[in-house]
Design a protein around this motif. Structure first.
Motif, PDB file in Angstrom:
ATOM      1  N   GLU A 174      -6.201  33.636   0.448  1.00  0.00           N
ATOM      2  CA  GLU A 174      -6.851  33.102  -0.756  1.00  0.00           C
ATOM      3  C   GLU A 174      -6.281  31.778  -1.261  1.00  0.00           C
ATOM      4  OE1 GLU A 174      -6.421  36.350  -3.496  1.00  0.00           O
ATOM      5  OE2 GLU A 174      -7.586  37.698  -2.212  1.00  0.00           O
ATOM      6  N   GLN A 175      -5.004  31.519  -1.027  1.00  0.00           N
ATOM      7  CA  GLN A 175      -4.349  30.331  -1.574  1.00  0.00           C
ATOM      8  C   GLN A 175      -3.880  29.441  -0.431  1.00  0.00           C
ATOM      9  OE1 GLN A 175      -4.405  30.059  -4.870  1.00  0.00           O
ATOM     10  NE2 GLN A 175      -5.040  32.151  -5.192  1.00  0.00           N
ATOM     11  N   PRO A 176      -4.144  28.143  -0.489  1.00  0.00           N
ATOM     12  CA  PRO A 176      -3.580  27.267   0.539  1.00  0.00           C
ATOM     13  C   PRO A 176      -2.046  27.372   0.503  1.00  0.00           C
ATOM     14  CG  PRO A 176      -5.215  26.093  -0.782  1.00  0.00           C
ATOM     15  CD  PRO A 176      -4.941  27.399  -1.463  1.00  0.00           C
ATOM     16  N   THR A 177      -1.481  27.879   1.572  1.00  0.00           N
ATOM     17  CA  THR A 177      -0.040  28.100   1.667  1.00  0.00           C
ATOM     18  C   THR A 177       0.463  27.385   2.913  1.00  0.00           C
ATOM     19  OG1 THR A 177      -0.241  30.227   0.539  1.00  0.00           O
ATOM     20  CG2 THR A 177       1.773  29.862   1.805  1.00  0.00           C
ATOM     21  N   TYR A 178       1.477  26.568   2.718  1.00  0.00           N
ATOM     22  CA  TYR A 178       2.013  25.735   3.792  1.00  0.00           C
ATOM     23  C   TYR A 178       3.438  26.151   4.106  1.00  0.00           C
ATOM     24  CZ  TYR A 178      -2.058  22.872   2.907  1.00  0.00           C
ATOM     25  OH  TYR A 178      -3.351  22.443   2.768  1.00  0.00           O
ATOM     26  N   PHE A 185      -5.258  20.671 -12.508  1.00  0.00           N
ATOM     27  CA  PHE A 185      -4.731  20.046 -11.289  1.00  0.00           C
ATOM     28  C   PHE A 185      -4.136  21.136 -10.411  1.00  0.00           C
ATOM     29  CE2 PHE A 185      -4.246  16.626 -14.493  1.00  0.00           C
ATOM     30  CZ  PHE A 185      -5.040  15.660 -13.892  1.00  0.00           C
ATOM     31  N   PRO A 186      -3.886  20.859  -9.134  1.00  0.00           N
ATOM     32  CA  PRO A 186      -3.215  21.847  -8.299  1.00  0.00           C
ATOM     33  C   PRO A 186      -1.885  22.282  -8.926  1.00  0.00           C
ATOM     34  CG  PRO A 186      -4.118  20.111  -6.933  1.00  0.00           C
ATOM     35  CD  PRO A 186      -4.262  19.661  -8.369  1.00  0.00           C
ATOM     36  N   HIS A 187      -1.567  23.556  -8.722  1.00  0.00           N
ATOM     37  CA  HIS A 187      -0.373  24.164  -9.307  1.00  0.00           C
ATOM     38  C   HIS A 187       0.449  24.802  -8.188  1.00  0.00           C
ATOM     39  CE1 HIS A 187       1.875  26.116 -12.605  1.00  0.00           C
ATOM     40  NE2 HIS A 187       1.963  27.152 -11.779  1.00  0.00           N
ATOM     41  N   ILE A 188       1.703  24.447  -8.100  1.00  0.00           N
ATOM     42  CA  ILE A 188       2.593  24.979  -7.064  1.00  0.00           C
ATOM     43  C   ILE A 188       3.015  26.395  -7.422  1.00  0.00           C
ATOM     44  CG2 ILE A 188       4.910  24.770  -6.067  1.00  0.00           C
ATOM     45  CD1 ILE A 188       4.526  21.705  -6.256  1.00  0.00           C
ATOM     46  N   GLY A 189       2.987  27.252  -6.427  1.00  0.00           N
ATOM     47  CA  GLY A 189       3.453  28.627  -6.575  1.00  0.00           C
ATOM     48  C   GLY A 189       4.166  29.054  -5.304  1.00  0.00           C
ATOM     49  N   SER A 193       8.407  27.673   2.367  1.00  0.00           N
ATOM     50  CA  SER A 193       6.956  27.685   2.178  1.00  0.00           C
ATOM     51  C   SER A 193       6.606  27.346   0.741  1.00  0.00           C
ATOM     52  CB  SER A 193       6.362  29.039   2.576  1.00  0.00           C
ATOM     53  OG  SER A 193       6.813  30.050   1.716  1.00  0.00           O
ATOM     54  N   ILE A 194       5.354  26.962   0.557  1.00  0.00           N
ATOM     55  CA  ILE A 194       4.860  26.549  -0.750  1.00  0.00           C
ATOM     56  C   ILE A 194       3.362  26.824  -0.789  1.00  0.00           C
ATOM     57  CG2 ILE A 194       4.386  24.171  -0.046  1.00  0.00           C
ATOM     58  CD1 ILE A 194       5.597  23.260  -2.751  1.00  0.00           C
ATOM     59  N   SER A 195       2.887  27.280  -1.929  1.00  0.00           N
ATOM     60  CA  SER A 195       1.462  27.544  -2.094  1.00  0.00           C
ATOM     61  C   SER A 195       0.888  26.626  -3.155  1.00  0.00           C
ATOM     62  CB  SER A 195       1.234  28.997  -2.525  1.00  0.00           C
ATOM     63  OG  SER A 195       1.630  29.890  -1.524  1.00  0.00           O
ATOM     64  N   LEU A 196      -0.398  26.380  -3.036  1.00  0.00           N
ATOM     65  CA  LEU A 196      -1.102  25.565  -4.011  1.00  0.00           C
ATOM     66  C   LEU A 196      -2.225  26.392  -4.621  1.00  0.00           C
ATOM     67  CD1 LEU A 196      -1.366  22.283  -1.937  1.00  0.00           C
ATOM     68  CD2 LEU A 196       0.209  22.767  -3.825  1.00  0.00           C
ATOM     69  N   ARG A 197      -2.098  26.670  -5.907  1.00  0.00           N
ATOM     70  CA  ARG A 197      -3.230  27.267  -6.628  1.00  0.00           C
ATOM     71  C   ARG A 197      -4.130  26.112  -7.019  1.00  0.00           C
ATOM     72  NH1 ARG A 197      -0.717  29.989 -11.064  1.00  0.00           N
ATOM     73  NH2 ARG A 197      -2.556  29.280 -12.161  1.00  0.00           N
ATOM     74  N   MET A 198      -5.362  26.182  -6.601  1.00  0.00           N
ATOM     75  CA  MET A 198      -6.307  25.105  -6.868  1.00  0.00           C
ATOM     76  C   MET A 198      -7.142  25.433  -8.097  1.00  0.00           C
ATOM     77  SD  MET A 198      -5.480  22.911  -4.782  1.00  0.00           S
ATOM     78  CE  MET A 198      -5.078  22.386  -3.158  1.00  0.00           C
ATOM     79  N   PRO A 199      -7.485  24.419  -8.873  1.00  0.00           N
ATOM     80  CA  PRO A 199      -8.228  24.677 -10.110  1.00  0.00           C
ATOM     81  C   PRO A 199      -9.597  25.308  -9.886  1.00  0.00           C
ATOM     82  CG  PRO A 199      -7.833  22.311  -9.804  1.00  0.00           C
ATOM     83  CD  PRO A 199      -7.150  23.020  -8.690  1.00  0.00           C
ATOM     84  N   TRP A 200     -10.150  25.163  -8.695  1.00  0.00           N
ATOM     85  CA  TRP A 200     -11.479  25.693  -8.416  1.00  0.00           C
ATOM     86  C   TRP A 200     -11.435  27.067  -7.745  1.00  0.00           C
ATOM     87  CZ3 TRP A 200      -9.435  21.242  -6.304  1.00  0.00           C
ATOM     88  CH2 TRP A 200      -9.016  21.320  -4.978  1.00  0.00           C
ATOM     89  N   ILE A 201     -10.226  27.632  -7.550  1.00  0.00           N
ATOM     90  CA  ILE A 201     -10.092  28.946  -6.917  1.00  0.00           C
ATOM     91  C   ILE A 201      -9.567  29.942  -7.946  1.00  0.00           C
ATOM     92  CG2 ILE A 201      -8.908  30.294  -5.134  1.00  0.00           C
ATOM     93  CD1 ILE A 201      -8.666  27.745  -3.487  1.00  0.00           C
ATOM     94  N   GLY A 202     -10.231  31.046  -8.087  1.00  0.00           N
ATOM     95  CA  GLY A 202      -9.756  32.118  -8.950  1.00  0.00           C
ATOM     96  C   GLY A 202      -9.710  31.747 -10.418  1.00  0.00           C
ATOM     97  N   LYS A 203      -8.556  31.993 -11.022  1.00  0.00           N
ATOM     98  CA  LYS A 203      -8.436  31.822 -12.469  1.00  0.00           C
ATOM     99  C   LYS A 203      -8.150  30.390 -12.904  1.00  0.00           C
ATOM    100  CE  LYS A 203      -3.630  33.349 -12.408  1.00  0.00           C
ATOM    101  NZ  LYS A 203      -2.679  34.294 -12.887  1.00  0.00           N
ATOM    102  N   GLY A 204      -8.141  29.450 -11.996  1.00  0.00           N
ATOM    103  CA  GLY A 204      -7.900  28.061 -12.362  1.00  0.00           C
ATOM    104  C   GLY A 204      -6.415  27.763 -12.535  1.00  0.00           C
ATOM    105  N   THR A 205      -6.140  26.622 -13.132  1.00  0.00           N
ATOM    106  CA  THR A 205      -4.752  26.194 -13.327  1.00  0.00           C
ATOM    107  C   THR A 205      -4.571  25.673 -14.747  1.00  0.00           C
ATOM    108  OG1 THR A 205      -5.218  23.972 -12.496  1.00  0.00           O
ATOM    109  CG2 THR A 205      -4.473  25.601 -10.875  1.00  0.00           C
TER     110      THR A 205
END
Length: 162
Positions: free
Chosen positions: A50-54, A81-85, A65-77
């Motif tokens: 579900e989350q772009p994870t690199y 803007f993209p949010h690191i998780g 590793s690092i994930s990016l929660r994107m504002p257009w996926i799920g609950k937003g940010t």
């Protein structure tokens, strides 16, 4: 030493899960509640789907590793803007600069592929060293809040990428 930074797939989820759980294990010592600390393998699989994870691989081993929660996926940010998780380094690889390299690769990706001017992240105010680490990496605090269900106060940071 060969380094590769790439998007993780479901095939990487077991290795990602091990790095995530091992890397977050030390957080159990503090009065904080990062959800990833207690992720199951299935949650890690779902997260990678579900989350772009690199991941940063060194000699074919996932070290950070690092994930990016994107504002257009799920609950937003928080700021649109993209949010690191789930930014984590395997304990046996801490202190080798892999977190800095992972963040640098991610910032380049955010600038060139996602074309975003800002990235955000959040951490626990009660964590003994993460605030300083993020400040040293160029992040600036913009908000503190008590999120529902969390033991800790969350500090939100942002970083200008342009």
């Amino acid at each position: 030493m060969a380094e590769v930074f790439r998007l993780l797939t479901v095939d990487d989820a077991t290795e990602y899960h091990r790095v995530l759980v091992d890397g977050y294990a030390a957080n159990k010592e503090f009065p904080i509640s990062f959800e990833a600390t207690d992720f199951t393998l299935q949650q890690s699989i779902d997260w990678v789907k579900e989350q772009p994870t690199y991941g940063l691989y060194v000699d074919d081993q996932l070290v950070s590793s690092i994930s990016l929660r994107m504002p257009w996926i799920g609950k937003g940010t928080i700021k649109g803007f993209p949010h690191i998780g789930h930014f984590v380094t395997a304990p046996q690889h801490k202190g080798k600069g892999y977190a800095k390299k992972t963040l640098a690769y991610t910032e380049d990706l955010l600038r060139t592929v996602y074309r975003t001017p800002v990235v955000t992240l959040g951490t626990a105010a009660q964590h003994p060293w993460l605030q300083d680490m993020y400040k040293n990496m160029g992040f600036v605090e913009f908000k503190r809040t008590q999120l529902k269900g969390k033991k800790h106060i969350t500090i939100f940071f942002e970083k200008n990428l342009i």
